[in-house]
Design a protein around this motif. Structure first.
Motif, PDB file in Angstrom:
ATOM      1  N   ASN A   1      40.785 -15.105  18.059  1.00 44.00           N
ATOM      2  CA  ASN A   1      41.033 -16.236  18.955  1.00 44.00           C
ATOM      3  C   ASN A   1      41.733 -17.424  18.308  1.00 44.00           C
ATOM      4  O   ASN A   1      42.511 -18.115  18.975  1.00 44.00           O
TER       5      ASN A   1
ATOM      6  N   THR B   1      36.644 -22.648  23.291  1.00 41.99           N
ATOM      7  CA  THR B   1      37.866 -21.962  22.871  1.00 41.99           C
ATOM      8  C   THR B   1      38.757 -21.674  24.068  1.00 41.99           C
ATOM      9  O   THR B   1      39.964 -21.950  24.042  1.00 41.99           O
TER      10      THR B   1
ATOM     11  N   CYS C   1      40.500 -24.754  25.404  1.00 46.07           N
ATOM     12  CA  CYS C   1      41.690 -25.083  24.602  1.00 46.07           C
ATOM     13  C   CYS C   1      42.860 -24.192  25.010  1.00 46.07           C
ATOM     14  O   CYS C   1      43.964 -24.686  25.261  1.00 46.07           O
ATOM     15  N   LEU C   2      42.624 -22.893  25.062  1.00 48.36           N
ATOM     16  CA  LEU C   2      43.700 -21.954  25.379  1.00 48.36           C
ATOM     17  C   LEU C   2      44.287 -22.222  26.757  1.00 48.36           C
ATOM     18  O   LEU C   2      45.514 -22.264  26.934  1.00 48.36           O
TER      19      LEU C   2
ATOM     20  N   LEU D   1      39.263 -26.358  20.043  1.00 49.97           N
ATOM     21  CA  LEU D   1      39.348 -25.085  19.316  1.00 49.97           C
ATOM     22  C   LEU D   1      38.441 -25.097  18.092  1.00 49.97           C
ATOM     23  O   LEU D   1      37.705 -24.132  17.854  1.00 49.97           O
TER      24      LEU D   1
ATOM     25  N   ALA E   1      47.956 -23.692  27.605  1.00 49.73           N
ATOM     26  CA  ALA E   1      48.857 -22.814  28.348  1.00 49.73           C
ATOM     27  C   ALA E   1      49.369 -23.498  29.620  1.00 49.73           C
ATOM     28  O   ALA E   1      50.573 -23.481  29.901  1.00 49.73           O
TER      29      ALA E   1
ATOM     30  N   LEU F   1      49.427 -22.136  20.288  1.00 52.44           N
ATOM     31  CA  LEU F   1      49.572 -22.952  21.493  1.00 52.44           C
ATOM     32  C   LEU F   1      49.535 -24.445  21.163  1.00 52.44           C
ATOM     33  O   LEU F   1      50.337 -25.227  21.699  1.00 52.44           O
TER      34      LEU F   1
ATOM     35  N   LEU G   1      45.964 -17.570  18.246  1.00 45.36           N
ATOM     36  CA  LEU G   1      46.605 -17.899  19.517  1.00 45.36           C
ATOM     37  C   LEU G   1      46.406 -19.380  19.842  1.00 45.36           C
ATOM     38  O   LEU G   1      47.344 -20.065  20.270  1.00 45.36           O
ATOM     39  N   GLY G   2      45.192 -19.880  19.620  1.00 44.63           N
ATOM     40  CA  GLY G   2      44.933 -21.293  19.871  1.00 44.63           C
ATOM     41  C   GLY G   2      45.813 -22.188  19.026  1.00 44.63           C
ATOM     42  O   GLY G   2      46.379 -23.172  19.525  1.00 44.63           O
TER      43      GLY G   2
END
Length: 129
Positions: free
Chosen positions: A56, A112, A115-116, A84, A120, A63, A59-60
């Motif tokens: 995880n 998490t 955040c994602l 995150l 996004a 971004l 990717l966070g």
């Protein structure tokens, strides 16, 4: 523009990952377990805590980096970074105790995912508008 805010959170999350990895290594050495989890539930919990971070966090961070490079306000970038980081700290704390604290795992994933998703949607909004 130098992405200094993302660099801060990347460094801190790397330290979290290091601690999680160290917990796996020291447990393996203490119990002479070389490959896989050998059916040891305590080792499996440590391995999954480490793997979840590895799954995880990248990717966070990507971004967050994109948000920062798009020129988002520093407070927004810090907000994403703190979500995150907090998620990556709280989640494994749920694994660290027996019995597991499922609520900590859930809060960690919620932070998490927040955040994602925020990153996004922010990137989508910036691209469209």
């Amino acid at each position: 523009m130098t992405p200094t805010i993302t660099a801060l959170y990347a460094a801190l999350i790397t330290l979290v990952y290091f601690v999680l990895t160290w917990r796996v290594i020291t447990y393996r050495r203490a119990n002479q377990l070389s490959l896989g989890d050998s059916g040891d539930k305590n080792l499996l919990k440590r391995m999954r805590a480490q793997a979840n971070c590895a799954e995880n966090a990248p990717l966070g961070l990507i971004l967050i980096l994109l948000v920062e490079l798009q020129g988002a306000p520093a407070i927004a970038v810090h907000g994403l970074g703190m979500l995150l980081l907090a998620g990556r700290i709280v989640h494994p704390l749920g694994f660290a105790v027996t019995p597991q604290k499922i609520v900590l795992r859930q809060i960690g994933m919620l932070l998490t995912f927040a955040c994602l998703l925020l990153a996004a949607f922010g990137l989508l909004a910036h691209a469209v508008f």
